[in-house]
Design a protein around this motif. Structure first.
Motif, mmCIF file in Angstrom:
data_model
loop_
_atom_site.group_PDB
_atom_site.id
_atom_site.type_symbol
_atom_site.label_atom_id
_atom_site.label_comp_id
_atom_site.label_asym_id
_atom_site.label_seq_id
_atom_site.Cartn_x
_atom_site.Cartn_y
_atom_site.Cartn_z
ATOM 1 N N LEU A 59 0.832 -1.204 0.000
ATOM 2 C CA LEU A 59 0.000 0.000 0.000
ATOM 3 C C LEU A 59 0.868 1.255 0.000
ATOM 4 O O LEU A 59 0.535 2.255 -0.649
ATOM 5 C CB LEU A 59 -0.930 0.009 1.211
ATOM 6 N N GLU A 60 1.968 1.210 0.718
ATOM 7 C CA GLU A 60 2.905 2.335 0.713
ATOM 8 C C GLU A 60 3.462 2.551 -0.695
ATOM 9 O O GLU A 60 3.495 3.688 -1.198
ATOM 10 C CB GLU A 60 4.036 2.066 1.695
ATOM 11 N N SER A 61 3.867 1.476 -1.342
ATOM 12 C CA SER A 61 4.374 1.580 -2.713
ATOM 13 C C SER A 61 3.297 2.106 -3.662
ATOM 14 O O SER A 61 3.567 2.959 -4.526
ATOM 15 C CB SER A 61 4.868 0.216 -3.196
ATOM 16 N N TYR A 62 2.094 1.600 -3.499
ATOM 17 C CA TYR A 62 0.975 2.011 -4.349
ATOM 18 C C TYR A 62 0.709 3.503 -4.213
ATOM 19 O O TYR A 62 0.443 4.203 -5.199
ATOM 20 C CB TYR A 62 -0.253 1.193 -3.976
ATOM 21 N N TYR A 63 0.785 4.012 -2.971
ATOM 22 C CA TYR A 63 0.559 5.438 -2.727
ATOM 23 C C TYR A 63 1.559 6.280 -3.515
ATOM 24 O O TYR A 63 1.175 7.219 -4.237
ATOM 25 C CB TYR A 63 0.668 5.730 -1.233
ATOM 26 N N TYR A 64 2.825 5.957 -3.398
ATOM 27 C CA TYR A 64 3.841 6.773 -4.063
ATOM 28 C C TYR A 64 3.785 6.623 -5.589
ATOM 29 O O TYR A 64 4.063 7.586 -6.328
ATOM 30 C CB TYR A 64 5.229 6.433 -3.532
ATOM 31 N N GLU A 65 3.418 5.447 -6.067
ATOM 32 C CA GLU A 65 3.257 5.257 -7.504
ATOM 33 C C GLU A 65 2.124 6.123 -8.039
ATOM 34 O O GLU A 65 2.268 6.803 -9.066
ATOM 35 C CB GLU A 65 2.974 3.784 -7.800
#
Length: 330
Positions: A197-203
């Protein structure tokens, strides 16, 4: 240096009126003590209709804390935003932000208990759309300008102290919450350690040209701390209170919900082995705090599960005397 956080939810098994009142009073007194001794944050929560009085009104509690303190921050984690009238919520948060000179942070959550929605006459099946309306309304309202709200003109005054608005993070454990955060250009606060979810946010933020946002992720192992020189004795005397809170919280969870503090224990021994609720010596707390950073927060829970108030004070005083000088050296 680790962040020092006091968690409060005023859980009171039995609902004795004098006990409930004493716990709210102790919350304010402990917050004042923490403020005077360099602690970083107070964490409050929200639930409704609980058999043990789990705090239903964190905004009121935050106001009382701000009236008794000068510098410590308060985070409401989480505020169940769809259960509020958006305009009144905008006003209440704006006033608290002014009272505190910007010390209030909000994690806006959806919640996960249909009974809470029913009790406050909100539609459970529309919770996502309601959340969108509430957050969109807050951001418009805090400009201090007139805006269209449900077909009429509305305006909220005073403006918050914080410019452009108080710290509001979108909470959740699903990609829909991440998308909501990025669309509204708000930070994201995960309720559990879910790195994707953290990666998804920044993407998503990069795709949409949103700069300056951030995602907060709890550590893989979150600990609620009772500080003591004798962990075995503390578990023998107070384990039942920790277990009461753990089982209450676990009973509300469903298979699609993840939480950093969800326990699966049903005995005190199992709870101790699990490692979420902990009785730690000052030396163990110091060791945890050595690496520092948000993911190594030292979270004290001094009134956990109906814990006797004097026991909570003992933990807090011991932590202050023996851990704080190492965590916040002069």
């Amino acid at each position: 240096m680790a962040v020092t956080n006091l968690r409060f939810n005023q859980v009171t098994p039995g609902l004795d009126r004098a006990d409930v009142q004493s716990r709210y009073k102790a919350t304010i007194e402990m917050a004042k003590f923490a403020d005077a001794n360099g602690f970083d944050m107070i964490s409050l929560e929200e639930h409704h209709g609980a058999e043990n009085a789990w705090s239903p009104s964190p905004l009121s509690t935050a106001g009382a804390i701000f009236g008794a303190t000068d510098r410590i921050g308060v985070i409401i984690c989480a505020l169940l935003a769809p259960l509020y009238d958006p305009i009144r919520l905008a006003e209440d948060i704006a006033v608290l932000d002014n009272i505190s000179a910007g010390r209030l942070s909000i994690v806006a959550g959806l919640g996960y208990r249909p009974v809470e929605y029913a009790g406050l006459d909100r539609e459970w099946t529309r919770r996502g759309k309601i959340q969108d309306e509430v957050l969109e309304t807050l951001l418009k309202a805090w400009t201090g300008e007139e805006f269209e709200y449900r077909g009429r003109t509305a305006r909220v005054t005073p403006r918050p102290f914080t410019d452009p608005h108080p710290m509001v993070m979108v909470g959740g454990t699903a990609k829909a919450s991440v998308r909501r955060a990025v669309r509204l250009k708000l930070p994201f606060y995960a309720a559990a350690n879910i790195p994707e979810l953290e990666s998804y946010y920044y993407e998503l933020a990069a795709e949409q040209g949103f700069e300056g946002g951030f995602a907060v992720m709890p550590p893989a192992s979150t600990k609620m701390i009772y500080c003591t020189e004798d962990p075995d004795k503390a578990w023998a005397e107070y384990g039942k209170y920790f277990l009461h809170e753990a089982e209450t919280y676990s009973s509300w969870q469903t298979a699609d919900i993840e939480s950093a503090v969800e326990s699966h224990a049903h005995t005190v021994d199992d709870l101790r082995k699990e490692g979420i609720y902990t009785c730690l010596t000052p030396e163990e707390c110091i060791e945890i705090g050595r690496t520092g950073g948000l993911t190594d927060a030292l979270i004290l829970h001094p009134l956990c599960g109906g814990l006797p108030i004097e026991a909570g004070w003992a933990s807090l005083q011991l932590f202050n005397d023996k851990v704080m000088p190492h965590n916040h050296p002069e």
